[in-house]
Design an enzyme around this catalytic site. Structure first.
Site, PDB file in Angstrom:
ATOM      1  N   TRP A 136       6.959  11.337   6.332  1.00 44.31           N
ATOM      2  CA  TRP A 136       7.518  13.211   6.289  1.00 44.31           C
ATOM      3  C   TRP A 136       7.326  13.953   5.285  1.00 44.31           C
ATOM      4  O   TRP A 136       7.262  14.974   5.083  1.00 44.31           O
ATOM      5  CB  TRP A 136       9.236  12.647   6.457  1.00 44.31           C
ATOM      6  CG  TRP A 136       9.961  12.706   5.563  1.00 44.31           C
ATOM      7  CD1 TRP A 136      10.553  11.037   5.751  1.00 44.31           C
ATOM      8  CD2 TRP A 136      10.209  12.735   4.172  1.00 44.31           C
ATOM      9  NE1 TRP A 136      11.406  10.156   4.261  1.00 44.31           N
ATOM     10  CE2 TRP A 136      10.758  12.055   3.861  1.00 44.31           C
ATOM     11  CE3 TRP A 136      10.496  14.157   3.551  1.00 44.31           C
ATOM     12  CZ2 TRP A 136      11.936  11.997   2.326  1.00 44.31           C
ATOM     13  CZ3 TRP A 136      10.742  14.335   2.484  1.00 44.31           C
ATOM     14  CH2 TRP A 136      11.514  13.370   1.373  1.00 44.31           C
ATOM     15  N   LYS A 160       2.205   6.467  13.987  1.00 44.24           N
ATOM     16  CA  LYS A 160       3.714   6.760  14.491  1.00 44.24           C
ATOM     17  C   LYS A 160       4.369   6.783  13.487  1.00 44.24           C
ATOM     18  O   LYS A 160       4.128   6.720  11.787  1.00 44.24           O
ATOM     19  CB  LYS A 160       4.345   4.912  13.891  1.00 44.24           C
ATOM     20  CG  LYS A 160       5.967   4.381  13.939  1.00 44.24           C
ATOM     21  CD  LYS A 160       6.387   4.819  13.124  1.00 44.24           C
ATOM     22  CE  LYS A 160       8.194   4.805  13.691  1.00 44.24           C
ATOM     23  NZ  LYS A 160       9.349   5.400  12.886  1.00 44.24           N
ATOM     24  N   HIS A 161       4.987   7.853  13.430  1.00 46.03           N
ATOM     25  CA  HIS A 161       5.174   8.892  11.915  1.00 46.03           C
ATOM     26  C   HIS A 161       6.353   8.779  11.938  1.00 46.03           C
ATOM     27  O   HIS A 161       7.176   8.571  12.626  1.00 46.03           O
ATOM     28  CB  HIS A 161       4.991  10.628  12.749  1.00 46.03           C
ATOM     29  CG  HIS A 161       4.309  11.599  11.457  1.00 46.03           C
ATOM     30  ND1 HIS A 161       4.675  11.311  10.056  1.00 46.03           N
ATOM     31  CD2 HIS A 161       3.642  12.551  11.478  1.00 46.03           C
ATOM     32  CE1 HIS A 161       4.465  12.482   9.314  1.00 46.03           C
ATOM     33  NE2 HIS A 161       3.262  12.824  10.234  1.00 46.03           N
ATOM     34  N   ALA A 162       7.144   9.926  10.886  1.00 48.76           N
ATOM     35  CA  ALA A 162       8.794   9.520  10.307  1.00 48.76           C
ATOM     36  C   ALA A 162       8.949   9.665  11.611  1.00 48.76           C
ATOM     37  O   ALA A 162       8.925  11.364  12.137  1.00 48.76           O
ATOM     38  CB  ALA A 162       8.693  10.123   9.307  1.00 48.76           C
ATOM     39  N   SER A 163      11.222  10.042  11.689  1.00 45.42           N
ATOM     40  CA  SER A 163      11.162  10.564  12.982  1.00 45.42           C
ATOM     41  C   SER A 163      11.587  11.386  13.080  1.00 45.42           C
ATOM     42  O   SER A 163      12.577  11.920  13.827  1.00 45.42           O
ATOM     43  CB  SER A 163      12.260   9.701  13.547  1.00 45.42           C
ATOM     44  OG  SER A 163      11.702   7.847  13.915  1.00 45.42           O
ATOM     45  N   GLY A 212       4.837   5.449   2.804  1.00 44.23           N
ATOM     46  CA  GLY A 212       6.521   4.958   2.802  1.00 44.23           C
ATOM     47  C   GLY A 212       7.103   4.476   1.704  1.00 44.23           C
ATOM     48  O   GLY A 212       6.685   4.002   0.213  1.00 44.23           O
ATOM     49  N   SER A 213       8.138   4.117   1.819  1.00 43.18           N
ATOM     50  CA  SER A 213       9.813   3.183   1.244  1.00 43.18           C
ATOM     51  C   SER A 213       8.591   1.784   0.451  1.00 43.18           C
ATOM     52  O   SER A 213       7.519   1.262   1.371  1.00 43.18           O
ATOM     53  CB  SER A 213      10.589   3.443   1.319  1.00 43.18           C
ATOM     54  OG  SER A 213      10.664   2.712   2.381  1.00 43.18           O
ATOM     55  N   GLU A 234       0.560   2.575   0.757  1.00 43.15           N
ATOM     56  CA  GLU A 234       0.727   3.145  -0.239  1.00 43.15           C
ATOM     57  C   GLU A 234       2.392   3.684  -0.878  1.00 43.15           C
ATOM     58  O   GLU A 234       2.568   4.609   0.389  1.00 43.15           O
ATOM     59  CB  GLU A 234       0.044   4.965  -0.545  1.00 43.15           C
ATOM     60  CG  GLU A 234      -0.163   6.287  -1.333  1.00 43.15           C
ATOM     61  CD  GLU A 234       0.450   6.839  -1.697  1.00 43.15           C
ATOM     62  OE1 GLU A 234       1.927   6.804  -2.366  1.00 43.15           O
ATOM     63  OE2 GLU A 234       0.822   8.211  -1.430  1.00 43.15           O
ATOM     64  N   CYS A 268       5.681  10.775  -4.110  1.00 44.92           N
ATOM     65  CA  CYS A 268       5.235  10.299  -4.659  1.00 44.92           C
ATOM     66  C   CYS A 268       5.010  10.303  -6.057  1.00 44.92           C
ATOM     67  O   CYS A 268       4.344   9.223  -7.643  1.00 44.92           O
ATOM     68  CB  CYS A 268       4.394   9.166  -3.486  1.00 44.92           C
ATOM     69  SG  CYS A 268       5.330   9.035  -2.612  1.00 44.92           S
TER      70      CYS A 268
END
Length: 461
Positions: A136, A160-163, A212-213, A234, A268
């Protein structure tokens, strides 16, 4: 997490969305596969025309989509507009350079002859549908830096993007469709994270990219490894910002503030650990703390706001836990460190000093406007502190001594070394990290070739 737009400036839920069911996911997978069969044969000239059209539409939509991004995740609206402009620039860059970057390669004549061939060439061919699991924090840029090269290479994308950024995710699908790309070239999947594994296991999905994480990266890499599918990851970063005695300390401190709080500190590649030679430590610290204290915090829709809210209540709580743990361990809070009263998920720019290896913030990524300050006695200690991290995304070094530059480039464990400036991505330069910051590269020629079948074509004599 529900799929919803929740304004982080006040906590108000604005829109909610139902997750796609199995039938709709299946329809979209079928469409992606069918579209790829034809799209992969389109000429570069046609792909270029479509990508340039998408860039033009994004320019027209800049103000509107910037406000959507700010509403969904809280970045200052001026930074959101800059993000949209950067995406259009990347689209145009790949539209201009993709054919050249993917041109057939011809080995040396001597090697061709030695192989017994009359001619040999290396050709880059698209893989197929690529699943992109995106975060996001840069809800347009993270997607476009995957989508532009992937589409120009002849692949098709499944996002599939962040919710918490569903409107931005749907906008991206609509953008490419309005530009003239076939419906199945780029599709947004409104799904929760629990649905990713089954989609990645589907044989029609040929590869995946994730930003992401670290836990999310481990999950995707594990499934992709089991299914023997190519991935690019990444993940997190805790980038060092090293200042040596020969540096312009005033300029370094000024840039350090921006490098730490860009995107409300939720980046990041934001500098997070400030490692300063003892000879200039106190001067740098004074200027850096003063700069952090004077930042304008407030409504991200205001043009003069420099730091908006964090994207979620959980994000703020996680950041507070790191600061509180450091404080209990003896760290000094030079500024900030306390959440403000009032609505929204705000957290003030914060500087911590006296960091030890036992503190969580020494090893974990602080995803918000919190900086840690270290004192180094010499270059060797600066490198040791910088590398004492599980992450290795990028790094920043400030020095006018070329021999020191050479040492940092040789010894820092990072995917990038930025000298006398802050880390920033550009479509022409490869981007990615080492260690737990992930693997593979995005952007540049390296990025567009990540999801290509590198094919050797050998002709007998």
């Amino acid at each position: 997490m529900s799929i919803a737009t929740v304004n982080p400036a006040n906590g108000e839920t604005l829109k909610t969305y139902e997750a796609m069911g199995e039938e709709e996911i299946e329809r979209r997978l079928q469409l992606a596969q069918a579209t790829f069969r034809t799209y992969r044969t389109t000429a570069f000239g046609e792909r270029t025309r479509l990508m340039n059209r998408a860039a033009a539409l994004l320019d027209e939509d800049q103000d509107e989509i910037a406000r959507v991004m700010t509403t969904e995740m809280g970045k200052p609206v001026g930074q959101a507009r800059a993000e949209a402009a950067k995406c259009a620039k990347a689209m145009r860059w790949y539209a201009e350079h993709a054919e050249e970057l993917l041109a057939d390669e011809r080995p040396a004549d001597s090697d061709v002859k030695d192989s017994g061939a009359s001619r040999v060439l290396v050709r880059y061919r698209p893989l197929g549908p690529v699943l992109a699991v995106m975060p996001w924090n840069f809800p347009l840029w993270q997607v476009v830096r995957f989508a532009a090269p992937a589409l120009m290479a002849g692949n098709v994308g499944l996002l599939k993007h962040a919710s918490n950024v569903p409107q931005t995710a749907l906008y991206l699908e609509d953008l490419f469709h309005r530009a003239g790309f076939a419906e199945g070239c780029f599709q947004t999947l409104l799904i929760g994270s629990g649905a990713v594994d089954d989609i990645l296991r589907d044989e029609r999905v040929r590869a995946a990219t994730l930003t992401g994480s670290e836990p999310a990266g481990r999950a995707v890499a594990s499934t992709a490894g089991e299914m023997i599918k190519k991935t690019v990851l990444e993940l997190g970063g805790s980038d060092p910002f090293i200042v040596m005695p020969s540096a312009d300390v005033d300029r370094a401190a000024e840039v350090a503030v921006t490098a730490r709080v860009q995107n409300n500190g939720q980046s990041c590649i934001a500098a997070k650990r400030f490692i300063v030679h003892t000879d200039v430590h106190d001067a740098f610290a004074e200027r850096f703390v003063a700069g952090m204290r004077t930042l304008r915090i407030g409504d991200p829709m205001r043009e003069d706001t420099e730091v908006g809210p964090l994207s979620s209540e959980r994000g703020r709580s996680d950041l507070e836990e790191l600061v509180d743990d450091a404080r209990r361990g003896g760290a000094a809070v030079l500024c900030g460190g306390e959440r403000p009263d009032g609505p929204g998920w705000y957290y003030p720019p914060t500087v911590l000093a006296g960091i030890t290896r036992e503190m969580r913030i020494h090893r974990e990524e602080a995803f918000g406007p919190v900086a840690t300050l270290y004192r180094a006695t010499d270059l060797d200690e600066a490198v040791l502190i910088a590398n004492d991290s599980p992450f290795g995304l990028s790094s920043n070094v400030w020095t006018e001594d070329e021999s020191e530059v050479d040492r940092f480039v040789r010894d820092l464990e990072a995917g990038g070394v930025y000298v006398n400036g802050m880390t920033a991505s550009h479509p022409a330069f490869p981007f990615g990290g080492v260690k737990r910051s992930g693997y593979g590269r995005e952007l540049s020629g390296h990025g567009i070739r990540e999801f290509c079948n590198i094919t050797t074509v050998w002709h007998g004599a």
